[in-house]
Design an enzyme around this catalytic site. Structure first.
Site, PDB file in Angstrom:
ATOM      1  CG  HIS B 193      43.518  40.027  31.535  1.00 45.58           C
ATOM      2  ND1 HIS B 193      43.038  40.516  32.717  1.00 45.58           N
ATOM      3  CD2 HIS B 193      44.871  40.094  31.653  1.00 45.58           C
ATOM      4  CE1 HIS B 193      44.051  40.851  33.511  1.00 45.58           C
ATOM      5  NE2 HIS B 193      45.174  40.609  32.887  1.00 45.58           N
ATOM      6  CG  ASP B 319      38.210  44.000  35.885  1.00 45.17           C
ATOM      7  OD1 ASP B 319      39.438  44.154  35.726  1.00 45.17           O
ATOM      8  OD2 ASP B 319      37.712  42.921  36.267  1.00 45.17           O
TER       9      ASP B 319
END
Lengths: 312, 443
Positions: B193, B319
């Site tokens: 991330h 996500d």
């Protein structure tokens, strides 16, 4: 009374962004007619008699809150002042619940100041009452911009074609954002001045001029609008020190010698005397800062009058 | 509740569908026979073989597309710890309803998935109440604090398919280097991330024209680009495969493209919201458009589309980040970051990428099945070859729908696509030969 070319139909006043140029002018013209009420012996008109106005302030305020209170009372409305710090907000009550509870009293106008940008827009979707944005985060402070325009018009006779220089921490200033929008809609030339960290480059696409040289900026200014500098900005690496800021951008009588004779100096308040300007400048004949405060009442009376009338 | 048993419950003959399987270069109308949860035969052999077995259920896929089961490799199931937002039962139901047969779930649970106990819990719950396959992703550092290495071996042994810092990106480059170096021996990838939190700081939306207009502090593209650059370099020196999650910036796509050209083992994913929305959506201050990384400019969005077209971006992953309505119905500052995506992904992908002519069906199946399976090394997934797991996604390319969050199986409703009218939707989701979702309501 005011001859209206266009009626006011909006439920809320959330920002200058949503206003047409006609609507802007309508508010200023309406404010003109309310100005003389404050000069009477009996400073009251019955326009909002029986209406309930709530000032819901989540942030500290002197001018804005008292200004709205005076304006509402001069319109004969019933006024409630709620400071979040002494309400159940401290027990964790959400903004939405707070407003729902106030609406249970069937209030008519909700004046909200909040530290979150967009909070008034969020509320306007959920509230029956007319919502007035008294300052939301970094975003807008529309009644401040309106009283600023009113004051400029009062002293300069017009706004179109004037050169207005805004000096200071523009990045963090909702006043600056609203003023820039209003000045653009009314045809002024805008110059932004401050250090690069505090003057966002993203304004470049909106037709303003940006400069880091305060003396160059004020040379052709018809209006110098000074913003408050906050000490916290130094902590967050926006400024190396307040001293350097004063040296580079502070307004002094000496510096103002380079400005036009008839240029006026404005500030939304509260002033940090000795930082963004010296006391001499703040109290000089060029300064129209207290006129801004006086005009705030007339402008806010106009806004509440127009919203209440649109609500029917 | 389903239990894997060697019975004809897990056998199915899918007939008359257009089978699109890039792993076999297949794109033709054919039958698919699943026996005991595995793909047995495709084509005429499938019909023949089915005739010799009594009572095999038949699924008529006329007018539909038959693909290897879709895999969403970036999902937050929120269990353990945040079950008010979602749990394994509801999240996997949402996945099934969305046309996914497998999901990989992120470790920012409570407790963090940094130990075998939590991995076991997730796997156990998935077997008991899950509707699709669940593959846990382990935390790269203990407690996701970004300081100490997790017992990666323990995690992999327990069943973790990758490690990640999603939600709490590792800021210290030295730690990141050691994580990658250590993980190398397990043959798994690190899912990054990419966010430099010193640059994103108090940002709430993409830093640009709109954040300035709206008075919202910005998250500069640089905060993502700086860490994509870092993770590519560290991946290059350690040899550990790095998978960049939710790429949102033009600069990021460019760096990944260049790294791939150099032969670096880097892969990337993009979400449906990042290739179909921009920061202009934020003018309403609607928190259903608030997520990290944020919706960025049109220039960035176009770069993501380019990256999907030329293969720089290998997968589409949602996500899926559920948050309860209470949590999202607040002032913009206060709302948590994240939007759900399992139940909107396929319609958005089919309408915005396929019907618009940007990607072929084969490419879409690669992005949603073949590549995720390869990146996470999921045996038997991402293909309909003989012997592969009988996970199948059936698509109806022409079905027109309107996104209605009230019909979602997810516990949460925080979608940016509410009210969107889209063409294309999942028709059925088949797990090991059993229909776990059917648009006609039979499952």
């Amino acid at each position: 009374m005011v001859r209206e070319t266009v009626p006011w139909t909006k439920k809320d006043l959330l920002g200058i962004e949503e206003l047409t140029t006609d609507e802007l002018r309508l508010i200023l013209d309406t404010a003109e007619s309310f100005r003389e009420v404050s000069a009477r012996e009996i400073k009251k008109v019955p326009a909002l008699r029986g209406k309930t106005v709530v000032n819901l302030f989540y942030e500290a305020s002197t001018r804005t809150r008292t200004s709205f209170e005076v304006a509402a009372k001069r319109l004969s409305a019933d006024v409630l002042n709620i400071a979040a710090s002494t309400s159940s907000v401290v027990k964790g009550e959400t903004l939405l619940d707070t407003v729902h509870n106030l609406e249970a009293y069937r209030i008519d106008i909700l004046v909200i100041r909040h530290s979150c940008s967009g909070a008034p827009h969020f509320l306007a979707k959920h509230a029956r009452a007319s919502v007035i944005n008294a300052g939301d985060g970094l975003h807008e402070h529309p009644t401040q911009a309106l009283l600023d325009m009113f004051t400029i018009r009062q002293h300069k006779g017009k706004i179109e074609g004037l050169t207005v220089v805004i000096i200071g921490d523009i990045y963090h200033s909702r006043v600056a954002r609203s003023d820039i929008l209003a000045l653009k809609k009314l045809g002024a030339n805008i110059v932004l001045c401050g250090p690069p960290t505090l003057v966002p480059g993203y304004f470049a696409d909106t037709g303003v001029v940006m400069t880091y040289d305060v003396e160059k900026a004020i040379a052709d200014a018809d209006v110098i609008y000074s913003l408050r500098m906050q000490f916290e900005r130094q902590q967050a690496n926006f400024l190396p020190s307040i001293e350097e800021y004063i040296r580079l951008f502070g307004l002094t009588t000496e510096r103002l010698k380079k400005a036009k004779e008839d240029c006026i100096v404005m500030h939304p308040g509260p002033i940090n005397r000795g930082i963004e300007m010296t006391s001499e400048v703040a109290d000089s004949p060029r300064s129209v800062i207290l006129d801004q405060v006086t005009n705030g009442v007339a402008v806010r009376m106009a806004v509440m009058f127009l919203l209440a009338r649109a609500a029917g | 509740m389903w239990v894997s048993v060697m019975k004809d419950e897990n056998s199915l003959l899918i007939q008359n569908g257009r089978v699109v399987d890039p792993s076999q270069n297949l794109d033709e109308t054919a039958s698919v026979l699943i026996l005991n949860g595995k793909v047995a035969k495709i084509g005429k052999d499938a019909d023949t073989a089915a005739k010799t077995r009594k009572g095999i259920e038949v699924f008529d896929a006329s007018g539909k597309v038959v693909c290897p089961g879709f895999i969403d490799m970036h999902v937050h199931l929120r269990e353990p710890g945040f079950e008010h937002k979602e749990d394994i039962a509801s999240g996997t139901k949402a996945a099934a309803r969305g046309g996914f047969t497998s999901v990989a779930c992120m470790p920012n649970t409570n407790p963090v998935t940094d130990n075998s106990g939590t991995v076991d819990l997730i796997e156990h719950k998935s077997r008991m109440v899950g509707s699709v396959n669940v593959f846990p992703i382990g935390a790269a550092t203990l407690g996701m604090q970004g300081k100490d290495l997790s017992n990666v071996g323990e995690l992999v042994e327990a069943g973790a398919v990758a490690i990640s810092d999603d939600g709490f990106p590792v800021q210290n480059s030295y730690v990141m280097r050691r994580v990658l170096e250590y993980a190398y021996m397990f043959g798994i990838c690190f899912i990054s991330h990419p966010e430099d939190t010193t640059l994103s700081a108090e940002g709430l939306m993409h830093e640009g024209y709109y954040s300035n207009l709206l008075g919202l502090k910005g998250i500069p593209a640089a905060s993502e680009e700086v860490q994509i650059s870092r993770d590519i370099i560290l991946g290059e020196i350690t040899g550990t495969p790095v998978h960049i999650a939710h790429v949102s910036t033009k600069g990021g796509v460019q760096m990944i493209r260049a790294a791939k050209e150099r032969g670096v083992k880097v892969t990337a994913e993009a979400t449906p919201h990042h290739f179909s929305l921009t920061d202009a959506s934020l003018v309403s201050y609607d928190t259903n458009f608030k997520m990290k990384p944020p919706l960025r400019s049109e220039v960035d969005r176009e770069a993501i589309i380019e990256g999907l077209k030329d293969g720089t971006i290998d997968c589409i992953a949602t996500d899926h980040a559920p948050h309860s309505e209470n949590e999202k119905t607040v002032e913009f500052d206060k709302a948590p970051f994240g939007v759900i995506g399992l139940e909107t992904a396929i319609p958005v992908v089919l309408d915005k990428l396929h019907h618009s002519g940007i990607l072929s069906l084969s490419q879409i199946v690669e992005k949603l099945s073949v590549n995720p399976a390869r990146i996470l090394n999921l045996k038997g997934k991402g293909s309909l070859k003989e012997g592969a797991d009988g996970d199948v996604t059936i698509l109806d390319l022409d079905r027109e729908i309107e996104i209605d969050p009230r019909t979602f199986a997810s516990k949460s409703r925080n979608t940016p696509f509410a009210g969107w009218k889209l063409k294309g939707a999942p028709a059925a989701t088949i797990l090991s030969g059993t229909v776990v979702f059917s648009a006609t309501g039979k499952a």
